[in-house]
Design a protein around this motif. Structure first.
Motif, PDB file in Angstrom:
ATOM      1  N   ILE A 270       0.845  -1.185   0.000  1.00 32.28           N
ATOM      2  CA  ILE A 270       0.000   0.000   0.000  1.00 32.28           C
ATOM      3  C   ILE A 270       0.883   1.238   0.000  1.00 32.28           C
ATOM      4  CG2 ILE A 270      -1.926   1.160   1.150  1.00 32.28           C
ATOM      5  CD1 ILE A 270      -2.186  -1.551   2.771  1.00 32.28           C
ATOM      6  N   THR A 271       0.703   2.095  -1.002  1.00 32.45           N
ATOM      7  CA  THR A 271       1.447   3.342  -1.077  1.00 32.45           C
ATOM      8  C   THR A 271       0.476   4.509  -1.142  1.00 32.45           C
ATOM      9  OG1 THR A 271       1.590   3.150  -3.495  1.00 32.45           O
ATOM     10  CG2 THR A 271       3.435   2.302  -2.217  1.00 32.45           C
ATOM     11  N   LEU A 272       0.946   5.667  -0.722  1.00 28.93           N
ATOM     12  CA  LEU A 272       0.146   6.896  -0.726  1.00 28.93           C
ATOM     13  C   LEU A 272       0.843   7.899  -1.619  1.00 28.93           C
ATOM     14  CD1 LEU A 272      -0.415   7.221   3.126  1.00 28.93           C
ATOM     15  CD2 LEU A 272      -1.760   5.907   1.504  1.00 28.93           C
ATOM     16  N   SER A 273       0.240   8.195  -2.754  1.00 23.88           N
ATOM     17  CA  SER A 273       0.883   9.078  -3.695  1.00 23.88           C
ATOM     18  C   SER A 273      -0.112   9.547  -4.743  1.00 23.88           C
ATOM     19  CB  SER A 273       2.065   8.366  -4.375  1.00 23.88           C
ATOM     20  OG  SER A 273       2.633   9.170  -5.371  1.00 23.88           O
ATOM     21  N   ASN A 274       0.236  10.586  -5.451  1.00 27.64           N
ATOM     22  CA  ASN A 274      -0.581  11.045  -6.562  1.00 27.64           C
ATOM     23  C   ASN A 274      -0.394  10.192  -7.813  1.00 27.64           C
ATOM     24  OD1 ASN A 274      -1.640  13.200  -5.073  1.00 27.64           O
ATOM     25  ND2 ASN A 274       0.110  14.490  -5.573  1.00 27.64           N
ATOM     26  N   ILE A 275       0.655   9.362  -7.810  1.00 29.38           N
ATOM     27  CA  ILE A 275       0.850   8.415  -8.890  1.00 29.38           C
ATOM     28  C   ILE A 275       1.005   7.038  -8.283  1.00 29.38           C
ATOM     29  CG2 ILE A 275       1.915  10.096 -10.434  1.00 29.38           C
ATOM     30  CD1 ILE A 275       4.611   8.969  -9.675  1.00 29.38           C
ATOM     31  N   ALA A 276       0.617   6.009  -9.043  1.00 32.17           N
ATOM     32  CA  ALA A 276       0.714   4.636  -8.540  1.00 32.17           C
ATOM     33  C   ALA A 276       2.155   4.174  -8.626  1.00 32.17           C
ATOM     34  CB  ALA A 276      -0.201   3.722  -9.350  1.00 32.17           C
ATOM     35  N   LEU A 277       2.859   4.187  -7.522  1.00 35.13           N
ATOM     36  CA  LEU A 277       4.282   3.808  -7.516  1.00 35.13           C
ATOM     37  C   LEU A 277       4.433   2.305  -7.656  1.00 35.13           C
ATOM     38  CD1 LEU A 277       5.479   6.133  -4.641  1.00 35.13           C
ATOM     39  CD2 LEU A 277       5.713   6.505  -7.078  1.00 35.13           C
TER      40      LEU A 277
END
Length: 502
Positions: free
Chosen positions: A495-502
């Motif tokens: 699970i990551t939190l970002s404006n782009i899907a890392l």
């Protein structure tokens, strides 16, 4: 001009790309061995590698801590490997070792009557599982144990429970009191025997603390058998505090103690304090938070703000079964639980431009099917229902990449809950449940789980296993009593939190 000169003139390589392009590429690398590798190429890549690492960490912390700004929660689901017999499980023991870039998993329950003692490691650089075949005094099958890194090259596995057969039909619960250590260097298990041990115990909490340059394992609470006749006694919840260096010692506590509990989470804040949260006592779900000081040997109950509204804190049905993890730079505790409400009109507008293109196919289809209830109809005739579903199926055939959808009344999947602990040591100590980052989390496992493990590792969360709660939640008229049969989840999610899907 010679042919060699022409070749040199027109030949290009990746090093000739603008730095902006290289930075964009590096953002999609995993923050483990890949980051170490690119720093060995040249000085430019070493510098850009540091910039990328700082960007990723700052981006994660900012998105995690901002209390009002919406953020994309990206779920990367990986199915269990088919070539290994990695059995789905719950109530297992996990330990993350950052120096090895490995996640270690031991045991757990296959079902309510079967415990496991297989030992696995997950290489976070490659996302590959490997079963560890260790030597020495191997631990027995069990679940609900604590498994932590002693920061000296060993992993400590303590306590737990399992089910044993009394005869061909009847079974009983057995609690364990063994303390095993696994040597990362020697790949061996060692059994530590001590006459002053706490006794058979499970569902307790544990953490490592450094007091006067001495590493100590601190355990609190759990279900413990007090009587010497282990097989004849009934487990009881406890609020005792123990420490282990080379021997076990009970810590004398001054003043009020937390209510005896099990299933809670424990964190080391610094060299003087530990924190506990969650769990359940004999009569209630524990929504309180307690801080213990090793200077005064006293517990302090911390005021909890926003602890009851469903859009801030997890519900009572889930809180005693959820795992918490701590992100120290942001001073926030994180957990994931079921969403128990529908979005308001204001939230619909706020998240109307949320990008769901990164979600898996099943989640997107559920989203589109649910959105049929909001499609405009030209008349109130019942025949419009057929036209409405035909419109949905047409939309399902369209490319889903880069499409944006309106957020609808869906409460499936996981909701991220955040507890701010930054004011623990202020004049008026308190912790605060922060507003939800998004109304619902799409792209998460199709059914939310309990008894899963949750670990924070280098700008991403790792969620594994659990019991799936099967519930029909796309129709409003279903109540909480409509739970279907439970199943074991083999989900591995990053699970990551970002404006782009890392």
């Amino acid at each position: 001009m010679s042919n060699n000169d022409e070749i040199c003139t027109y030949s290009k390589c990746i090093e000739d790309l603008p730095e902006e392009i290289l930075l964009r590429i590096f953002r999609y690398l995993l923050p483990y061995k890949d980051y170490s590798s690119i720093r060995l190429v040249c000085r430019q890549w070493e510098r850009l590698g540091r910039v990328t690492k700082d960007w990723r960490m700052n981006n994660f912390y900012n998105n995690l801590s901002l209390s009002t700004s919406p953020v994309s929660i990206h779920w990367h689901l990986i199915d269990p490997p088919k070539k290994f017999n990695l059995i789905p499980r719950f109530s297992h023991s996990v330990c993350y070792v950052d120096s090895k870039r490995m996640l270690y998993v031991f045991g757990g329950n296959r079902d309510m009557a079967t415990s496991l003692n297989d030992f696995w490691c997950l290489d976070l650089s490659t996302r590959n599982w490997e079963r560890i075949l260790a030597t020495g005094s191997y631990p027995p099958p069990k679940c609900s144990s604590t498994f932590i890194d002693d920061e000296q090259g060993n992993l400590l596995l303590f306590g737990g429970r399992s089910m044993i057969y009394i005869d061909d039909i009847h079974m009983r619960e057995q609690l364990h009191h063994e303390l095993h250590s696994y040597s990362l260097e020697k790949n061996t298990w060692n059994l530590h025997k001590n006459l002053n041990e706490p006794g058979p115990i499970c569902d307790h909490s544990a953490s490592i603390i450094n007091i006067n340059n001495q590493k100590r394992m601190i355990i609190f609470g759990g279900c413990m058998i007090i009587d010497d006749q282990y097989q004849q006694s009934t487990p009881q919840r406890t609020n005792d505090l123990w420490q282990w260096t080379n021997t076990w010692t009970m810590i004398h506590v001054n003043g009020t103690k937390p209510e005896p509990r099990k299933g809670h989470s424990q964190f080391t804040l610094n060299s003087e304090n530990i924190l506990i949260i969650g769990g359940s006592s004999l009569t209630r779900v524990c929504r309180d938070v307690w801080l213990f000081s090793f200077q005064t040997n006293q517990w302090t109950q911390i005021t909890v703000n926003n602890q009851y509204p469903n859009d801030f804190a997890p519900s009572n049905d889930d809180l005693s079964y959820l795992s918490f993890c701590m992100v120290l730079p942001s001073q926030i505790l994180i957990t994931f639980g079921r969403l128990r409400r529908h979005p308001t009109e204001n939230e619909r507008h706020t998240y109307s431009q949320y990008d769901f293109s990164h979600c898996d196919k099943k989640s997107r289809e559920e989203l589109l099917l649910a959105s049929s209830s909001s499609l405009p109809s030209s008349s109130s005739d019942e025949n419009d229902e057929t036209n409405r579903y035909s419109m949905v199926h047409k939309r399902l055939q369209l490319p889903l990449i880069n499409n944006k959808y309106n957020m609808m009344d869906i409460s499936s999947g996981f909701q991220m809950y955040r507890l701010d602990i930054s004011n623990l040591f202020s004049l008026n100590p308190c912790v605060t449940w922060l507003p939800s980052k998004s109304t619902s989390v799409f792209g998460s496992p199709s059914r939310s789980s309990l008894y899963y493990s949750l670990i924070y590792a280098r700008s991403e969360f790792i969620l594994f296993g659990g019991i799936e709660k099967r519930k029909l939640c796309l129709q409003k008229h279903f109540s909480d009593k409509d739970n279907r049969s439970q199943s074991i989840s083999g989900t591995l999610a990053f699970i990551t939190l970002s404006n782009i899907a890392l």
